[in-house]
Design a protein around this motif. Structure first.
Motif, PDB file in Angstrom:
ATOM      1  N   LYS A 211       0.829  -1.201   0.000  1.00 53.56           N
ATOM      2  CA  LYS A 211       0.000   0.000   0.000  1.00 53.56           C
ATOM      3  C   LYS A 211       0.864   1.252   0.000  1.00 53.56           C
ATOM      4  CE  LYS A 211      -3.483   2.429   2.753  1.00 53.56           C
ATOM      5  NZ  LYS A 211      -4.373   2.350   3.947  1.00 53.56           N
TER       6      LYS A 211
ATOM      7  N   PHE B  82       2.439   1.701  -3.391  1.00 55.52           N
ATOM      8  CA  PHE B  82       1.443   2.089  -4.390  1.00 55.52           C
ATOM      9  C   PHE B  82       1.094   3.565  -4.244  1.00 55.52           C
ATOM     10  CE2 PHE B  82      -2.944   2.165  -6.113  1.00 55.52           C
ATOM     11  CZ  PHE B  82      -2.670   1.675  -7.383  1.00 55.52           C
TER      12      PHE B  82
ATOM     13  N   LEU C 157       2.827   2.160 -10.588  1.00 50.69           N
ATOM     14  CA  LEU C 157       1.379   1.936 -10.582  1.00 50.69           C
ATOM     15  C   LEU C 157       1.010   0.629 -11.275  1.00 50.69           C
ATOM     16  CD1 LEU C 157      -0.002   5.502 -11.367  1.00 50.69           C
ATOM     17  CD2 LEU C 157      -0.264   4.220  -9.256  1.00 50.69           C
ATOM     18  N   GLY C 158       1.628   0.376 -12.442  1.00 52.67           N
ATOM     19  CA  GLY C 158       1.312  -0.841 -13.175  1.00 52.67           C
ATOM     20  C   GLY C 158       1.669  -2.093 -12.403  1.00 52.67           C
TER      21      GLY C 158
ATOM     22  N   ALA D 265      -0.526  -2.435  -9.060  1.00 54.18           N
ATOM     23  CA  ALA D 265      -1.906  -2.890  -9.228  1.00 54.18           C
ATOM     24  C   ALA D 265      -1.984  -4.404  -9.203  1.00 54.18           C
ATOM     25  CB  ALA D 265      -2.472  -2.347 -10.544  1.00 54.18           C
TER      26      ALA D 265
ATOM     27  N   LEU E 119      -1.198  -5.728  -5.663  1.00 52.03           N
ATOM     28  CA  LEU E 119      -2.332  -5.600  -4.754  1.00 52.03           C
ATOM     29  C   LEU E 119      -3.356  -6.697  -4.985  1.00 52.03           C
ATOM     30  CD1 LEU E 119      -2.910  -1.737  -4.739  1.00 52.03           C
ATOM     31  CD2 LEU E 119      -1.932  -3.148  -2.918  1.00 52.03           C
ATOM     32  N   ILE E 120      -3.551  -7.055  -6.235  1.00 49.87           N
ATOM     33  CA  ILE E 120      -4.462  -8.165  -6.529  1.00 49.87           C
ATOM     34  C   ILE E 120      -3.963  -9.444  -5.871  1.00 49.87           C
ATOM     35  CG2 ILE E 120      -5.308  -9.660  -8.387  1.00 49.87           C
ATOM     36  CD1 ILE E 120      -5.451  -7.202 -10.170  1.00 49.87           C
TER      37      ILE E 120
ATOM     38  N   TYR F 210      -9.583 -10.774 -12.005  1.00 47.43           N
ATOM     39  CA  TYR F 210      -9.323  -9.361 -11.755  1.00 47.43           C
ATOM     40  C   TYR F 210      -8.094  -8.870 -12.512  1.00 47.43           C
ATOM     41  CZ  TYR F 210     -12.895  -9.426  -8.162  1.00 47.43           C
ATOM     42  OH  TYR F 210     -14.093  -9.521  -7.503  1.00 47.43           O
ATOM     43  N   GLN F 211      -7.107  -9.721 -12.689  1.00 54.97           N
ATOM     44  CA  GLN F 211      -5.969  -9.332 -13.525  1.00 54.97           C
ATOM     45  C   GLN F 211      -6.404  -9.109 -14.966  1.00 54.97           C
ATOM     46  OE1 GLN F 211      -3.177 -12.497 -12.808  1.00 54.97           O
ATOM     47  NE2 GLN F 211      -2.321 -11.514 -10.990  1.00 54.97           N
TER      48      GLN F 211
ATOM     49  N   VAL G 123      -7.940  -5.662 -15.107  1.00 52.13           N
ATOM     50  CA  VAL G 123      -6.911  -4.625 -15.150  1.00 52.13           C
ATOM     51  C   VAL G 123      -6.284  -4.551 -16.534  1.00 52.13           C
ATOM     52  CG1 VAL G 123      -4.674  -3.921 -14.215  1.00 52.13           C
ATOM     53  CG2 VAL G 123      -6.441  -4.795 -12.684  1.00 52.13           C
TER      54      VAL G 123
ATOM     55  N   CYS H 177      -7.846   8.983  -6.038  1.00 50.52           N
ATOM     56  CA  CYS H 177      -7.322   7.627  -5.893  1.00 50.52           C
ATOM     57  C   CYS H 177      -6.519   7.495  -4.593  1.00 50.52           C
ATOM     58  CB  CYS H 177      -6.459   7.290  -7.095  1.00 50.52           C
ATOM     59  SG  CYS H 177      -5.819   5.593  -7.102  1.00 50.52           S
TER      60      CYS H 177
ATOM     61  N   CYS I  45      -7.602   4.942  -1.597  1.00 43.87           N
ATOM     62  CA  CYS I  45      -6.690   3.888  -1.129  1.00 43.87           C
ATOM     63  C   CYS I  45      -6.336   4.068   0.342  1.00 43.87           C
ATOM     64  CB  CYS I  45      -5.415   3.889  -1.967  1.00 43.87           C
ATOM     65  SG  CYS I  45      -5.633   3.348  -3.669  1.00 43.87           S
TER      66      CYS I  45
END
Length: 203
Positions: A8, A11, A48-49, A52, A55-56, A68-69, A72, A110, A114
Motif C-alpha cells: 500500500k 502504491f 502503478l502498473g 496494481a 495488490l491483486i 481481476y488481472q 486490469v 485515488c 486507497c
C-alpha cells in the motif's frame, strides 16, 4: 519493494510520484524539462502498473486473481487506445498542459480512496538490505537482450543473438555471491529458500 516495506505504501508513493511529475510536466517551459519530467512520470506509472497486480495478489485468493488481472489488463488496453484520442481532444480545446493537469484531481481521489479503504498487512520483517547490485545487473541484462533481439529484423537471428547475450552478459554476473543481501533479486538454486543470502536462483 512492496514485499519488503508495504504494498500500500509503495502504491501510494507511486501515485504521488506520478502526480508530482504530471504537475511538473504541465509547468515545463522547455523541451528538455518536459523530457526529464516525463521520465519521472514514467517511473511513477511503472510503479502503478506493477503495484496494481501486486495488490491483486495480496487481496485475492489464487482462484480469483485471474479474473481481476484480466479486468486490469482490459482497462490498460482501453486506456492505450482511448488515451491518445482523449489527449488530442484535450490538447485541441484546452491546451497540451491540461493533458497533464487533469491527472491531478483523479490521482488525488485515488490516493484518498486507497488511504481510507485499502487495508493490507504490514509485511516488512527485520532489517532490509535491498539488492541494488542485482537490480542493476538484471536491468543491464534485460536491456542488452532486448537491444540485441531488436537490432535484427529476423526473429530467429535476433533470438539466437539474445540467447548468446544472456549466456555471456547476464548469467555469470548474477551468480556471483552478493554478501549482506538478505533479499536478492534472484536467489540461487531451485531448492533454496527465499531468504538465502547472496546467490542467484536462475544463474
Amino acid at each position: 519493494m512492496g514485499d519488503l516495506y508495504n504494498r500500500k505504501t509503495m502504491f501510494l508513493a507511486s501515485i504521488a510520484v506520478f502526480l508530482g511529475a504530471s504537475a511538473l510536466c504541465g509547468t515545463a517551459s522547455t523541451m528538455n524539462e518536459l523530457i526529464i519530467f516525463r521520465a519521472l512520470q514514467g517511473v511513477g506509472a511503472g510503479g502503478l502498473g506493477a503495484g496494481a497486480f501486486a495488490l491483486i495478489g495480496a487481496l485475492l485468493p489464487p482462484r480469483e486473481r485471474g479474473r481481476y488481472q484480466g479486468m486490469v489488463a482490459i482497462v490498460m488496453a482501453v486506456g492505450s487506445i482511448g488515451g491518445p484520442l482523449a489527449g488530442g481532444v484535450i490538447t485541441g480545446h484546452l491546451g497540451w498542459r491540461w493533458a497533464f493537469y487533469l491527472n491531478l484531481p483523479i490521482g488525488l481521489i485515488c490516493i484518498a480512496w486507497c488511504q481510507l479503504l485499502l487495508h493490507l498487512p504490514h509485511t516488512r520483517c527485520g532489517k532490509v538490505v535491498i539488492d541494488w547490485l542485482g537490480i542493476t545487473l538484471m536491468t543491464a541484462m534485460v536491456s542488452t537482450i532486448v537491444s540485441a533481439v531488436m537490432a535484427d529484423h529476423s526473429f530467429q537471428n535476433g533470438a539466437a543473438r539474445g540467447r548468446a547475450v544472456t549466456r555471456s552478459a547476464g548469467r555469470r554476473p548474477l551468480c556471483f555471491p552478493r554478501g549482506g543481501c538478505c533479499f536478492p533479486v534472484v536467489a540461487s538454486g531451485p531448492a533454496r529458500p527465499r531468504g538465502t543470502r547472496g546467490w542467484s536462483r536462475y544463474a
